[in-house]
Design a protein around this motif. Structure first.
Motif, PDB file in Angstrom:
ATOM      1  N   MET A   1      25.354  25.528  38.161  1.00 25.58           N
ATOM      2  CA  MET A   1      26.119  25.644  39.402  1.00 25.58           C
ATOM      3  C   MET A   1      27.517  25.056  39.224  1.00 25.58           C
TER       4      MET A   1
ATOM      5  N   PHE B   1      29.851  27.465  37.910  1.00 27.23           N
ATOM      6  CA  PHE B   1      30.306  28.406  38.931  1.00 27.23           C
ATOM      7  C   PHE B   1      31.449  27.808  39.742  1.00 27.23           C
TER       8      PHE B   1
ATOM      9  N   PHE C   1      34.647  27.947  37.968  1.00 27.69           N
ATOM     10  CA  PHE C   1      35.138  29.319  37.984  1.00 27.69           C
ATOM     11  C   PHE C   1      35.837  29.604  39.300  1.00 27.69           C
ATOM     12  N   ARG C   2      35.230  29.099  40.373  1.00 29.72           N
ATOM     13  CA  ARG C   2      35.740  29.389  41.701  1.00 29.72           C
ATOM     14  C   ARG C   2      37.094  28.717  41.927  1.00 29.72           C
TER      15      ARG C   2
ATOM     16  N   SER D   1      40.677  30.683  41.737  1.00 27.24           N
ATOM     17  CA  SER D   1      41.437  31.560  42.625  1.00 27.24           C
ATOM     18  C   SER D   1      42.033  30.840  43.839  1.00 27.24           C
ATOM     19  N   ALA D   2      41.505  29.689  44.181  1.00 27.57           N
ATOM     20  CA  ALA D   2      42.001  28.993  45.379  1.00 27.57           C
ATOM     21  C   ALA D   2      43.487  28.606  45.281  1.00 27.57           C
TER      22      ALA D   2
ATOM     23  N   ILE E   1      45.802  30.146  43.762  1.00 26.05           N
ATOM     24  CA  ILE E   1      46.578  31.382  43.944  1.00 26.05           C
ATOM     25  C   ILE E   1      46.661  31.698  45.429  1.00 26.05           C
ATOM     26  N   ALA E   2      45.515  31.559  46.109  1.00 23.09           N
ATOM     27  CA  ALA E   2      45.476  31.827  47.548  1.00 23.09           C
ATOM     28  C   ALA E   2      46.432  30.890  48.286  1.00 23.09           C
TER      29      ALA E   2
ATOM     30  N   ARG F   1      50.100  31.932  47.667  1.00 25.90           N
ATOM     31  CA  ARG F   1      50.443  33.166  48.387  1.00 25.90           C
ATOM     32  C   ARG F   1      50.648  32.882  49.871  1.00 25.90           C
ATOM     33  N   LEU F   2      49.759  32.071  50.430  1.00 25.09           N
ATOM     34  CA  LEU F   2      49.872  31.758  51.851  1.00 25.09           C
ATOM     35  C   LEU F   2      51.120  30.944  52.154  1.00 25.09           C
TER      36      LEU F   2
ATOM     37  N   ILE G   1      53.997  30.927  50.615  1.00 25.01           N
ATOM     38  CA  ILE G   1      55.190  31.783  50.581  1.00 25.01           C
ATOM     39  C   ILE G   1      55.242  32.654  51.833  1.00 25.01           C
ATOM     40  N   LEU G   2      54.112  33.288  52.138  1.00 26.44           N
ATOM     41  CA  LEU G   2      54.059  34.196  53.282  1.00 26.44           C
ATOM     42  C   LEU G   2      54.378  33.474  54.585  1.00 26.44           C
TER      43      LEU G   2
END
Lengths: 276, 111
Positions: free
Chosen positions: B1, B4, B7-8, B11-12, B14-15, B18-19, B21-22
């Motif tokens: 686990m 995992f 691994f997870r 991506s956080a 990156i999220a 992105r948020l 900047i937006l």
């Protein structure tokens, strides 16, 4: 652009919010485009757009659906072409709070113009049963009703099915919108323990044909984090394969549906690819 | 686990970026007029003063970045208008090119 096409218009709807409409629109749109179809996905959620974010196009929005309807921009100028799939286009919603900006005539014109240029028009409906939702389904040939196996979601889906049978152009002509049920966030582990409505329960209550079952998965979360539909970001994952199969059923293929099972519980979580 | 979870974690961030900047751009939009939008309108107006062009042949691209945003206005000008040299000073077109491109780079950091 080739003007000989005649697109099939599909609305992705649910009534309830947060069940996975936008995620499913992006995943199905990308899957169709990947299969060589020319696809446009339209965000109808005026004021709260998110399809751009899920597709990773949020920085490139210049014009939106409302601009096109009000004549500020031409349709081709508002379409954003996906950077990974050249067959996939996005028509974003505006961030304006004025929901009346979306007019029935305007939407009809946009859909008519898109029909001649694309194979598929996938409309991402806002939650609720208000104007935005009814306009998103207005011109649909087919509807995908996204439902979680959970009481409030099933109840709202039933409401939406009622609207599809009364408020759409097809219904008013005495025809019927093809309705497909897409069950998302299915958790086999909880289903096995009787903590979640079973697929049979949902099908029996809503009695519309099943398009697919998307298992709950971290691949879906990861895909929206990076702004790429799950069918592109991890095409071999269980949810992506379920979305790919759903698009083939949408195109008329008959593929048996397997109910995701997780008889081995935790073991399967470790080897998560086995979930479907 | 644990594997995992590792691994997870991938991506956080990156999220988050992105948020950030937006949302920086969206919050700005509430307090001040849309700079890129104004520039876009004025560039088109300026060019239309000198040549007439088909509004369908205008392509506008934007990319909102963290510290720098770009605006690209691509206008197709019919050859019948003769030398398109008058249109823009940012780039000199090759003699047989029909398209002109003005790509101002705009720093959109909060003033």
């Amino acid at each position: 652009m080739n003007d000989k096409k005649s697109a099939r218009v599909v609305v992705v709807t649910s009534g309830k919010g947060g069940v996975g409409k936008t995620t499913s629109t992006a995943a199905l749109g990308a899957a169709l485009a990947h299969q060589g179809e020319k696809v446009v996905v339209i965000d109808f959620d005026v004021g709260l757009r998110n399809l751009d974010l899920v597709l990773g196009a949020e920085r490139r929005v210049v014009f939106d659906l409302i601009n096109v309807i009000h004549g500020v921009a031409k349709l081709p100028q508002a379409l954003i072409r996906d950077k990974r799939l050249e067959n996939l286009y996005l028509l974003p919603a505006s961030q304006t709070r004025d929901k009346d900006a979306l007019t029935e005539d305007g939407v009809a014109k946009v859909i008519a113009e898109l029909r001649s240029k694309f194979d598929w028009i996938v409309c991402d409906s806002p939650a609720g049963i208000e104007r935005g939702a009814t306009l998103a389904m207005r011109h649909a040939d087919a509807a995908i009703i996204v439902t979680n196996p959970e009481v409030s979601s099933v109840r709202d889906s039933d409401r939406i099915i009622g609207l599809l049978d009364s408020k759409t152009e097809k219904a008013e002509r005495g025809e019927c919108v093809d309705k497909h049920l897409l069950i998302t966030r299915y958790n086999p582990w909880r289903a096995a323990r009787g903590e979640m409505l079973s697929i049979d329960d949902v099908l029996e209550i809503l009695s519309i044909p099943l398009l697919g079952i998307i298992p709950e998965s971290e691949d879906v979360l990861r895909a929206s984090n990076v702004g790429s539909p799950v069918t592109l970001n991890s095409p071999l994952s269980a949810p992506a394969r379920a979305y790919f199969e759903a698009t083939r059923r949408l195109k008329g293929e008959t593929i048996p549906i397997k109910i995701p099972s997780e008889s081995r519980g935790i073991f399967n979580k470790l080897f998560g690819r086995k979930a479907a | 686990m644990r594997l995992f979870n590792l691994f997870r974690r991938g991506s956080a961030p990156i999220a988050r970026e992105r948020l950030q900047i937006l949302l920086a751009h969206e919050r700005n939009a509430v307090h001040q007029p849309d700079l890129l939008g104004i520039l876009r309108e004025e560039i088109l107006e300026l060019i239309s003063r000198h040549v007439s062009f088909d509004p369908d042949k205008v392509q506008i691209k934007m990319d909102r970045g963290k510290s720098v945003s770009t605006l690209a206005v691509d206008i197709e000008i019919p050859n019948s208008h003769g030398a398109p040299v008058m249109v823009s000073q940012t780039a000199r077109p090759a003699p047989n090119r029909r398209r002109k491109r003005a790509v101002p780079e705009i720093d959109q950091r909060v003033a």
